[in-house]
Design an enzyme around this catalytic site. Structure first.
Site, PDB file in Angstrom:
ATOM      1  N   ASP A 150      -7.318   3.153   4.674  1.00  0.00           N
ATOM      2  CA  ASP A 150      -5.890   2.844   4.722  1.00  0.00           C
ATOM      3  C   ASP A 150      -5.641   1.343   4.759  1.00  0.00           C
ATOM      4  OD1 ASP A 150      -3.877   4.682   4.440  1.00  0.00           O
ATOM      5  OD2 ASP A 150      -3.887   5.347   6.521  1.00  0.00           O
ATOM      6  N   LYS A 168      -3.368  14.658  -1.225  1.00  0.00           N
ATOM      7  CA  LYS A 168      -4.524  13.774  -1.166  1.00  0.00           C
ATOM      8  C   LYS A 168      -5.814  14.556  -1.395  1.00  0.00           C
ATOM      9  CE  LYS A 168      -2.538  10.430   2.094  1.00  0.00           C
ATOM     10  NZ  LYS A 168      -2.486   9.984   3.497  1.00  0.00           N
ATOM     11  N   GLN A 205      -3.727  10.096   9.565  1.00  0.00           N
ATOM     12  CA  GLN A 205      -2.397  10.352   9.003  1.00  0.00           C
ATOM     13  C   GLN A 205      -1.313  10.048  10.033  1.00  0.00           C
ATOM     14  OE1 GLN A 205      -1.640  11.250   5.825  1.00  0.00           O
ATOM     15  NE2 GLN A 205       0.518  11.103   6.368  1.00  0.00           N
TER      16      GLN A 205
END
Length: 279
Positions: free
Chosen positions: A116, A49, A93
């Site tokens: 997200d 990422k 995460q």
């Protein structure tokens, strides 16, 4: 044989387009990934990422906290990122260590920075058909389907899996594209028969090669969201690829299908969040 839906190529084009847009806006959108602990898969994913974000002109960094970080300490870190004007997108995460509630961490993120798309407010907006930040993997699947020219309006679609991360938002996006959507799972009666009715099958159950070739309607489009490592080290999806590709008209590979799209759509969400905050 089925046409391969190349997520790597589509994601590369999407990232290139985002880089062009970022180059023209006069600032670098800021993305922070919050990682707690040492989960190996998370480490690889976070590095990918960061690399993709920087290559596209984003300001990206990882806030890496120790495994024993208390939940309230994590929430304070998230609150600080919410208040930081240089931060446009925050991603917590997963998975988190067992003593930290994932739902608490997700709910702590400012919905306007929730790249997200997991915050209850963004989930509610999606379910209501309102604009908002959409979970990256389902958004990536929609990009793949549209770029491949798959007919969506009126198509029968089935989503295998009902998670908040993929299954439920995937069904909402397909419904919004005028598909007729069935949500199925491991307890669905006669699951193979349900799958054989679908023009579009999205598998997100987390079971290696669960979907067999005989489950596929001839000419269907198959999107495999799963990624599972077998004891021999091979990576496979939730679909038995070799069997399915003889039945489907189009299919995503594992790896190289949906995975690259997830990261590209994270960047897309971050840019949208950055522009919305400055509108």
């Amino acid at each position: 044989m089925a046409r391969i839906l190349d997520g790597k190529a589509v994601a590369a084009r999407l990232r290139a387009g985002l880089a062009e847009r970022v180059a023209g806006i006069g600032f670098r959108p800021g993305l922070v990934v919050v990682r707690v602990g040492e989960d190996p898969a998370s480490g690889v994913y976070v590095r990918n990422k960061d690399r993709a974000a920087r290559e596209a002109g984003f300001e990206s960094r990882t806030l890496h906290l120790s495994e024993d970080t208390a939940e309230d300490a994590l929430l304070r870190e998230i609150a600080a990122l919410n208040a930081d004007p240089a931060v446009d997108g925050i991603l917590v995460q997963l998975p988190l260590p067992g003593h930290i509630r994932a739902e608490a961490a997700i709910a702590a993120v400012d919905p306007a920075k929730d790249v997200d798309g997991f915050h209850p407010i963004n989930a509610g907006r999606l379910a209501s058909g309102l604009p908002g930040l959409v979970p990256c993997t389902p958004r990536g699947v929609m990009h793949l389907l549209r770029e491949a020219g798959v007919k969506l309006r009126g198509a029968r679609a089935i989503v295998l899996g009902r998670s908040q991360i993929v299954g439920r938002p995937m069904a909402q996006l397909l419904l919004g594209a005028d598909c007729t959507v069935t949500m199925a799972h491991s307890r669905t009666d006669d699951l193979p028969a349900e799958c054989r009715r679908a023009d579009i099958l999205v598998a997100a159950v987390g079971r290696p090669e669960m979907v067999r070739g005989g489950w596929i309607k001839p000419g269907a489009t198959v999107v495999d969201v799963g990624i599972n490592r077998l004891p021999d080290g091979r990576l496979v999806g939730d679909v038995a690829f070799t069997e399915a590709e003889t039945m489907a008209a189009a299919i995503t590979p594992v790896p190289g299908g949906v995975g690259p799209m997830t990261i590209a759509c994270l960047l897309e969400n971050t840019l949208e969040a950055a522009l919305a905050r400055r509108a």
